[in-house]
Design a protein around this motif. Structure first.
Motif: not given
Length: 296
Positions: A157-158, A160-161, A164-165, A168, A241-244
């Protein structure tokens, strides 16, 4: 999805700047100043924090850093932006190797075969792959410091975030590595992108014009924060807005269709339940038209 780090040449000015950091005392000076972000330190305060008793030796090393990495004023010494960047890189673990992690089971199952997806972190890269069909879902470099303080179970999860950053920032036009300009482009033939086990579904590419770093992903990643896409999924009870990254929102990947070659135009269809969102885009990934209609 792939984040690729490409070796780049280093000019003489950059080599000279980094040569100034080839000393433990100078790095200690930068870290001491970073620990006092709101108040400059006097020469004596800084020397005491670094722990150098020889005033002349300390002044020599501090002088090498001043102007480029350190700012001197009547109030004392403080870090310049370049100094903050160096300290940030050190703290992130960019110049040190972290521990390997995994494999760690990841939900949901593989979009190709419904098999078990696993994430590993080896040699400072996260790799998310199906253990059954060997499909690669994610391959990206991540500094070890990103994972510091998290247990192994949390690392997918970390990761993934963090990825994603990166995307972005790339969508906003900035390279996360060198802050250069990122140019987006649409690729309609995946053969141009490299190994198919990594790029099989890749059609959106962000390339840095300064350091040659590239981020490559499925076309859906280019529009993860587009207002029409966000509202479309939100209307169907999916919060983007949630990790997908490999979650439910992107399990059924958007469909890209080329509709004209000169100029290049393509449609991207996002389908949820009984409705379809269609974006018409060009070779720079710019959206020219948005349409919602019942799913065929």
């Amino acid at each position: 999805m792939r984040s690729r780090d490409v070796p780049v040449s280093v000019d003489s000015d950059s080599e000279q700047a980094f040569s100034l950091l080839a000393d433990e005392t100078r790095l200690a000076i930068l870290r001491a100043l970073a620990e006092s972000p709101h108040e400059p330190l006097t020469f004596s305060q800084l020397r005491e924090q670094v722990g150098v008793t020889d005033s002349g030796r300390f002044n020599y090393h501090l002088g090498k850093l001043t102007d480029l990495f350190v700012k001197k004023s009547e109030a004392g010494y403080e870090l310049r932006l370049a100094g903050w960047n160096i300290v940030g890189a050190i703290l992130s673990g960019a110049y040190t190797r972290g521990d390997d992690v995994g494999p760690v089971a990841v939900d949901p199952p593989c979009p190709r075969c419904n098999g078990q997806v696993e994430a590993t972190y080896v040699d400072e890269r996260v790799h998310v792959r199906c253990a059954d069909c060997d499909k690669t879902i994610l391959d990206a470099g991540i500094p070890p410091g990103v994972l510091e303080g998290y247990d192994d179970a949390s690392f997918p999860e970390v990761a993934e975030r963090f990825v994603l950053s990166l995307f972005s920032q790339a969508r906003d036009g900035f390279c996360a590595s060198c802050q250069g300009r990122m140019d987006p482009r649409l690729i309609t033939t995946v053969e141009d992108l490299g190994p198919k086990d990594v790029c099989e579904d890749a059609q959106a590419v962000y390339s840095c014009t300064r350091c040659s770093e590239e981020h490559i992903a499925g076309i859906g990643m280019a529009y993860l924060d587009h207002p029409a896409v966000v509202s479309f999924y939100y209307d169907h009870d999916v919060d983007l807005s949630q990790p997908h990254l490999w979650g439910t929102a992107w399990r059924d990947k958007p469909v890209l269709t080329v509709v004209s070659d000169d100029p290049l135009r393509a449609t991207v269809d996002f389908e949820v339940d009984d409705e379809t969102l269609t974006l018409t885009i060009d070779e720079t990934l710019e959206v020219h038209d948005v349409k919602r209609s019942p799913a065929p």
